[in-house]
Design a protein around this motif. Structure first.
Motif, PDB file in Angstrom:
ATOM      1  N   TRP A 163       0.854  -1.200   0.000  1.00 41.05           N
ATOM      2  CA  TRP A 163       0.000   0.000   0.000  1.00 41.05           C
ATOM      3  C   TRP A 163       0.879   1.236   0.000  1.00 41.05           C
ATOM      4  N   PHE A 168       9.413  13.354  10.065  1.00 39.65           N
ATOM      5  CA  PHE A 168      10.091  13.103   8.786  1.00 39.65           C
ATOM      6  C   PHE A 168       9.640  14.101   7.730  1.00 39.65           C
ATOM      7  N   LEU A 169       8.335  14.334   7.656  1.00 39.58           N
ATOM      8  CA  LEU A 169       7.859  15.261   6.623  1.00 39.58           C
ATOM      9  C   LEU A 169       8.343  16.681   6.902  1.00 39.58           C
ATOM     10  N   LEU A 177       4.668  22.393   1.163  1.00 38.62           N
ATOM     11  CA  LEU A 177       3.574  21.468   1.418  1.00 38.62           C
ATOM     12  C   LEU A 177       4.002  20.287   2.290  1.00 38.62           C
ATOM     13  N   LEU A 178       5.209  19.796   2.037  1.00 34.91           N
ATOM     14  CA  LEU A 178       5.724  18.688   2.846  1.00 34.91           C
ATOM     15  C   LEU A 178       5.774  19.074   4.310  1.00 34.91           C
ATOM     16  N   TRP A 234       2.239   4.370   1.484  1.00 33.92           N
ATOM     17  CA  TRP A 234       2.418   4.851   2.855  1.00 33.92           C
ATOM     18  C   TRP A 234       2.030   6.327   2.926  1.00 33.92           C
ATOM     19  N   MET A 235       2.710   7.104   2.093  1.00 34.26           N
ATOM     20  CA  MET A 235       2.437   8.537   2.063  1.00 34.26           C
ATOM     21  C   MET A 235       2.569   9.007   0.630  1.00 34.26           C
ATOM     22  N   PRO A 269      -1.091   7.167   7.034  1.00 39.28           N
ATOM     23  CA  PRO A 269      -1.519   8.541   7.316  1.00 39.28           C
ATOM     24  C   PRO A 269      -2.237   9.205   6.150  1.00 39.28           C
ATOM     25  N   GLN A 270      -2.383   8.466   5.047  1.00 42.77           N
ATOM     26  CA  GLN A 270      -2.864   9.110   3.828  1.00 42.77           C
ATOM     27  C   GLN A 270      -4.237   9.788   3.977  1.00 42.77           C
ATOM     28  N   PRO A 324       9.841   4.892  13.604  1.00 45.63           N
ATOM     29  CA  PRO A 324       9.044   4.708  12.393  1.00 45.63           C
ATOM     30  C   PRO A 324       7.979   3.642  12.611  1.00 45.63           C
ATOM     31  N   TYR A 340      14.186   1.811   6.531  1.00 50.42           N
ATOM     32  CA  TYR A 340      14.488   2.550   7.766  1.00 50.42           C
ATOM     33  C   TYR A 340      13.542   2.123   8.884  1.00 50.42           C
ATOM     34  N   LEU A 341      12.299   1.838   8.535  1.00 48.93           N
ATOM     35  CA  LEU A 341      11.347   1.340   9.535  1.00 48.93           C
ATOM     36  C   LEU A 341      11.859   0.028  10.135  1.00 48.93           C
ATOM     37  N   LEU A 400       1.245   4.161  10.051  1.00 48.54           N
ATOM     38  CA  LEU A 400       1.320   3.225   8.928  1.00 48.54           C
ATOM     39  C   LEU A 400       0.458   3.634   7.747  1.00 48.54           C
ATOM     40  N   VAL A 446       2.701  12.799  -0.643  1.00 45.53           N
ATOM     41  CA  VAL A 446       2.613  14.214  -0.285  1.00 45.53           C
ATOM     42  C   VAL A 446       3.369  15.029  -1.316  1.00 45.53           C
ATOM     43  N   ALA A 447       2.684  15.962  -1.922  1.00 50.60           N
ATOM     44  CA  ALA A 447       3.329  16.940  -2.789  1.00 50.60           C
ATOM     45  C   ALA A 447       4.272  16.284  -3.796  1.00 50.60           C
ATOM     46  N   LEU A 494      16.890  12.117   3.736  1.00 48.94           N
ATOM     47  CA  LEU A 494      16.356  13.431   3.362  1.00 48.94           C
ATOM     48  C   LEU A 494      17.039  13.917   2.086  1.00 48.94           C
ATOM     49  N   GLN A 540       2.287  19.612   5.891  1.00 48.93           N
ATOM     50  CA  GLN A 540       1.648  18.330   6.195  1.00 48.93           C
ATOM     51  C   GLN A 540       2.303  17.694   7.410  1.00 48.93           C
ATOM     52  N   ILE A 583      -3.601  13.069   5.435  1.00 48.54           N
ATOM     53  CA  ILE A 583      -2.878  13.915   4.479  1.00 48.54           C
ATOM     54  C   ILE A 583      -3.853  14.454   3.443  1.00 48.54           C
ATOM     55  N   PHE A 621       6.771   9.857  13.877  1.00 49.66           N
ATOM     56  CA  PHE A 621       7.836   9.741  12.882  1.00 49.66           C
ATOM     57  C   PHE A 621       7.414  10.381  11.567  1.00 49.66           C
ATOM     58  N   ILE A 622       6.182  10.119  11.161  1.00 52.46           N
ATOM     59  CA  ILE A 622       5.711  10.672   9.893  1.00 52.46           C
ATOM     60  C   ILE A 622       5.763  12.194   9.961  1.00 52.46           C
ATOM     61  N   ILE A 629       4.767   1.145   0.907  1.00 53.85           N
ATOM     62  CA  ILE A 629       5.035  -0.077   1.646  1.00 53.85           C
ATOM     63  C   ILE A 629       5.083  -1.161   0.585  1.00 53.85           C
ATOM     64  N   GLU A 641      14.999   0.720  12.308  1.00 52.87           N
ATOM     65  CA  GLU A 641      14.723   1.207  13.655  1.00 52.87           C
ATOM     66  C   GLU A 641      14.030   0.133  14.471  1.00 52.87           C
TER      67      GLU A 641
END
Lengths: 630, 514
Positions: free
Chosen positions: A68, B401-402, B328-329, A70-71, B472-473, B392, A143-144, B470, A73-74, A189, B332, B476, B397-398, A80, A147
């Motif tokens: 799926w 990180f963003l 935007l990052l 995960w994020m 967050p969409q 994470p 990274y998940l 896991l 954004v922009a 990053l 968010q 967002i 973390f999300i 995942i 950690e």
């Protein structure tokens, strides 16, 4: 078939969930079934998928499974998703199969412990996280896992939390690795900013296409990733946590701090090898760090009394070899050593664990001795592990992998005689400290009472690993000895082949003879010093220089001391000085000034007429004086 | 109408609870519980109605309610909700709901009045997140202050009066700056357009000279910076959080601080885009200082509650960083950080409150070995510590990180220094576990583990953190449109200002501000 890939990490994670939620209500056999069984399921599916993969490899030798998003954004998308190629296959095999063996061993090893469910829950979480790490398609998912394994390492080092020393060792491990992890996070990053994705394959492609070799960005990115790898894999200068990590139960040391997690750094560098090829400076640094680490840790291992600490320093040293191989571009050799090391080091820890159990949790080598006769089975398996570690020529797995590394270091254009020399001296030292351990523990006088453990759960995994430590090397035979490069052929579908060597067979054979001689010389040396005439060592360690040297080596070459002085104490001191927050004192003093004004002015309100008269007169006088003066 | 109900229910519920408090102690609890449950249902209904999955709406607001109030001055009762408000409404309703069971055994004295204050402070917060009229916004801003003062001063711990007074002075004083700035803005708008209005939408884009816009912006910033809090105006926070009763701490950390973040996003950026842009680098430095300073101070504390309070200072530094970075990052990230900090730190305060109820101390030096006595508590504490250090897979973390990724685009050094905050947060988070839960338990101590009620409360919060970590969409997506609009308003205004300047050849460097 490959669609089942997600089950591999999911099964142990499910085991973790079940044990966390219901562990307190389950009986021990059920806990063991869930704890070890879930990892067994992973291992079974892993083997099945691997067989299918080898039989009919998917297009481009890799399979991606998107689970799926995960994020998103922009325009930055993080997924995942799992990625299965030859490298992931090898790592999955090591993690799931060795993990399963160690969990089976734990069923009996931990049988008397109150925290049985907690132990298996943590172990399952570890295996799940580690599998996510090695299967991740996206660096952020990696990274998940990264950690996650760090967390489990922390939880399991501090498993016996009642002893504050264990808790401290756990925090130290987490913190030191976290320093490396933060470097890695900054590296992520950087990469994400440039490529708008962290999918490993896309990032590597992007690096190849957009960056030039040796460019500042590539160097920075590779250096930051290296930071993460150094922390996790216990390499200089972030190696200080690993010896203390031995505070955890022995199966933990075998699984996390020998076979799998500590090699994650090696995996990371191999996985992102393009970055390192594009940053030759950093790649040389990898080799140099590996060489320094393997020597320092090997020397430190010579001076340890605790059997587990010897093994810990030995792990650091052996991972140094892997770094050395990575640094000279011998990617598959590094992974090969990772695999054989997982076999023989897990074996050594598990055999040591039985010894420790039989001696009622005694870990001091000098309180052992003569165990050869009392626990022959353990002795022979330990010996196999030790021989593999010292890489006795021809018959041990360790020989084939370490010999390959040493040869690559010599022959690669990125290597050279100095690095080779470091590796060879390291091999000599390895032989000495390994056989010092063998001789002290299993030969000589019997010193303490032994209650032998004969549990089959303990011994079967040990036997399997002992077999693997012998024959595991035959999957990669050098040109001089039959030339059967099965392993490198497989791994090189995922990683580039080593740089071309321009040496003939005779040169390679000569080097193998030298390497073999070095090992035998080291074993002989150990025999002389620790078994035949120990009086020399005794007299040296009594001399003032001997005492100083011993203290230096035993403390792991003074790193802890220096870090305490430079980082820990100043930080704690600074925090303590400012405990009450000096900024707050600004506000309190404003409030205090007001209060003071209030007190002073209210004093003037005495209710006595003469005071008020005085006030009026003084005020008037002041006004007049001001008027006159100005 | 839903919007009015969302505020009216807690207001009415509060009065009822107060009245019922004279008869019984349980009635106010049930009234408060049902009021907040109703609110949560309404907020969830709104979210469902507008499709949490792909949240695309036409126009700026999802729902709006506009009634004239004082027409002479252009003041109206104007509530409006967009994605950003909606998320914060959900957080408020959820935490507000959980505050009731948390106080179930802790508060035994003047129960009715307690729940009145609880519900009214929540109503104020809900109003703050919905007001689209600046006058109304200020009214709600004050409405949350006074009940909060009572919550701390009446039901707080040892130094409650000092803490309540400190809280009141800091927020009231900074609030007055904002009031002046609101009036100034309205007058400037009057000068330019000839009408008085407090309407948010109309005030956006009011032409302001550079100096005036800077001062007005600072007026708003003062109020929000104190709430957020930004170092160096943070020092009310540790006292207030520490002395407040558990529900008070949860509301303070989980919600009140968020009004500061919300204010920055909703008002400072759109109303004063150019001035905000000019101050951005200062704000970023303050944010990073806050991240590190708060974390170091957290580590130094011996009072567990104070430790958690300082950790908030550190976490909210990431929020300020995200807002100041304004891409935007980062935006968010800031929103996610706000939500996750609300859940995580709220839960930590509940945990500390539960501990204090059991062992009658918050002193870390007197703890140790709690894991043996209360393993469920230990597990929860471990989870929350891990969330707090940014593991994470969990929500924080999300967010972090963003924010860091967004910041990295603007300033690499700031992003790097902020990342070091991740290391220091590890130190204090693990310190909690090591001091309180590891080690040997004193044999004389008996600590009962979490009850079902407490475990259920915690489970909700922890599930929220895992979900946000896991997947967050949905969040967002919900925030996306609002944040894009804010960000574009700012960028457009700034580039316009930059062109004007470039034409005037005054300062070629200002073209760089983003």
């Amino acid at each position: 078939m490959l669609e089942l890939l997600w089950v591999i990490p999911a099964a142990p994670l499910a085991g973790f969930l079940v044990l966390t939620l219901f562990g307190s209500r389950l009986r021990k056999p059920a806990i063991a079934m869930i704890g070890a069984g879930s990892v067994g399921l992973s291992a079974a599916i892993g083997i099945m998928l691997s067989a299918g993969f080898l039989d009919s490899p998917p297009a481009e030798h890799a399979y991606t499974q998107h689970l799926w998003t995960w994020m998103n954004v922009a325009g930055y998308v993080f997924r995942i998703a799992l990625y299965f190629d030859a490298l992931a296959l090898v790592m999955t095999f090591v993690v799931a199969c060795v993990g399963f063996l160690i969990l089976v061993y734990s069923v009996q090893y931990m049988a008397d412990d109150d925290g049985y469910a907690r132990f298996f829950a943590y172990m399952d979480l570890f295996v799940g996280s580690m599998l996510i790490l090695v299967l991740a398609d996206d660096l952020l998912l990696l990274y998940l896992g990264w950690e996650g394994v760090g967390l489990c390492s922390y939880l399991l080092i501090g498993f016996w939390y009642k002893n504050p020393a264990n808790a401290r060792a756990a925090v130290k491990a987490f913190l030191v690795t976290r320093i490396g992890d933060t470097a890695m996070a900054i590296g992520l990053l950087l990469l994400a900013s440039h490529f708008h994705t962290l999918r490993i394959q896309e990032v590597m492609q992007g690096v190849k296409e957009q960056w030039s070799v040796g460019s500042g960005l590539a160097v920075a990115a590779a250096a930051l990733m290296l930071g993460g790898a150094l922390g996790k894999s216990g390499q200089v200068p972030l190696q200080v946590w690993l010896p203390d990590a031995m505070a955890g139960p022995t199966p933990v040391s075998a699984l996390i701090h020998a076979a799998t997690m500590v090699t994650a750094g090696v995996y990371l560098i191999a996985r992102t090898h393009v970055l390192f090829e594009w940053a030759p400076v950093v790649q040389s640094a990898v080799a140099a760090i590996g060489a320094v680490t393997l020597l320092l840790a090997g020397m430190a291992a010579l001076a340890q009394r605790d059997i587990k600490r010897v093994l810990a320093y030995s792990t650091i040293s052996q991972i140094g070899y892997m770094f050395l191989a990575l640094g000279v571009g011998a990617w598959s050799a590094a992974i090969f050593h990772l695999v054989t090391h997982a076999f023989f080091k897990a074996l050594l820890f598990m055999a040591a664990g039985v010894v420790i159990l039989s001696l009622h949790h005694e870990q001091d080598l000098f309180k052992m001795g003569g165990l050869r006769k009392q626990m022959p089975l353990v002795f022979w398996s330990f010996l196999v592990g030790a021989l593999s570690l010292t890489s006795l020529p021809l018959v041990t797995a360790g020989f084939y992998s370490k010999d390959l590394i040493l040869w690559m270091v010599w022959s690669s254009p990125l290597g050279g005689p100095w690095l080779w020399l470091a590796g060879s001296i390291g091999a000599f030292v390895t032989a000495i400290y390994t056989f010092r351990m063998v001789f002290l523990a299993f030969f000589g006088e019997t010193q303490s009472h032994v209650t032998p453990h004969r549990g089959s759960f303990l011994l079967i995994p040990i036997a399997v690993l002992a077999a693997l430590s012998m024959v595991g090397g035959f999957i990669e035979l050098p040109r001089t000895l039959g030339h059967l490069p099965l392993f490198s052929k497989l791994v090189e579908t995922a990683l580039p082949p080593p740089p071309e060597a321009h040496y003939g067979l005779s040169a390679e054979a000569a080097f193998q003879v030298v390497a073999g001689t070095v090992v035998l010389a080291g074993m002989l040396m150990a025999w002389l010093l620790f078994l035949r005439s120990p009086q020399y060592v005794r007299s040296w360690s009594a001399a003032p220089w001997g005492v100083a040297l011993h203290r230096f080596l035993a403390s792991g070459c003074g790193f802890d001391w220096a870090y305490n002085l430079v980082f820990v104490r100043p930080f704690v001191r600074l925090a303590e000085i400012n405990r009450s927050d000096f900024i707050d004192s600004i506000y309190t003093s404003i409030a205090g000034a007001n209060l003071l004004g209030h007190v002073i002015l209210s004093r003037t309100q005495t209710g006595q007429l003469r005071w008020y008269m005085m006030g009026i007169v003084a005020g008037a006088a002041l006004t007049v004086a001001l008027a006159v003066l100005l | 109408m839903t919007l009015v109900w969302i505020i009216a229910i807690p207001l009415v519920g509060g009065l009822l609870a107060w009245a019922a408090g004279h008869r019984s102690d349980t009635a106010p609890r049930w009234i408060a519980l049902s009021a907040m449950a109703l609110d949560l249902a309404l907020a969830l209904g709104l979210w469902k109605q507008y499709g949490a999955a792909d949240f695309s709406i036409s126009g700026p607001w999802l729902q709006e309610l506009h009634t004239s109030w004082i027409p002479q001055f252009g003041i109206s009762f104007h509530l409006a909700v967009d994605g950003l408000s909606l998320l914060l409404l959900l957080l408020t309703a959820l935490l507000g709901l959980l505050c009731v069971p948390v106080s179930w055994t802790e508060i035994r004295h003047r129960v009715g009045f307690f729940h009145f204050n609880l519900l009214w402070v929540l109503a104020g917060i809900l109003g703050v997140f919905m007001a689209a009229d600046l006058f109304l916004f200020y009214c709600f801003w004050e409405l949350m202050l006074i009940p909060m003062y009572f919550l701390i001063a009446i039901w707080g711990h040892e130094r409650r009066l000092y803490a309540a007074m400190k809280f009141f002075i800091f927020t009231q004083l900074s609030g007055l700056f904002m009031l002046v700035a609101i009036l100034g803005l309205v007058f400037m708008h009057h000068t330019a357009a000839g009408v008085f209005t407090f309407n948010y939408a109309e005030l956006i884009g009011t032409p302001l000279s550079r100096t005036i816009s800077l001062w007005l912006m600072l007026g708003f910033f003062a109020a929000f910076a104190v709430k957020l809090p930004v170092v160096p105006v943070h020092s009310w926070l540790p006292d207030a959080h520490t002395e407040a009763p558990t529900a008070g701490s949860v509301i303070l950390a989980g919600l009140l601080l968020k009004t500061g973040a919300y204010g920055l996003l909703r008002f400072v950026l759109p109303l004063f885009p150019v001035a905000a842009g000019e101050m951005a680098s200062v704000a970023m430095v303050l944010a990073v200082v806050g991240i590190i300073y708060g974390a170091v101070l957290a580590f130094a504390q011996t009072d567990l509650k104070r430790l958690v309070a300082y950790s908030s200072v550190s976490h909210m530094g990431f929020v300020l960083l995200g807002v100041a970075t304004n891409n935007l990052l980062a935006l968010q990230g800031a929103v996610l950080q706000v939500l996750c900090h609300g859940l995580g730190t709220g839960a930590l305060f509940i945990l500390v409150g539960a501990l204090q109820e059991r062992i009658h101390t918050r002193d870390l030096r007197a703890m140790g070995g709690l894991w043996t006595n209360a393993p469920r508590m230990g597990g929860v504490a471990m989870f929350l510590a891990l969330a707090s250090l940014g593991l994470p897979g969990l929500g924080n973390f999300i967010g972090e990180f963003l924010v860091l990724l967004g910041t990295y685009q603007t300033s690499i050094p700031i992003a790097v220094v902020a990342s070091i905050g991740l290391i220091v947060s590890t130190v204090y988070s693990l310190w909690i576990i090591q001091r309180a839960f590891h080690g040997v338990a004193p044999e004389t101590r008996r600590v009962s583990d979490f009850t079902r009620r407490e475990m259920a409360t915690m489970a909700v919060l922890m599930a929220g953190l895992v979900w946000l970590g896991l997947y967050p969409q949905p969040v967002i997506n919900t925030a996306s449109q609002t944040l894009t609009r804010i960000q574009q308003t700012v960028v457009t205004a700034q580039s316009k200002a930059a062109t004007v300047k470039l034409v005037g050849m005054s300062s070629p460097r200002s073209g760089e501000i983003r």
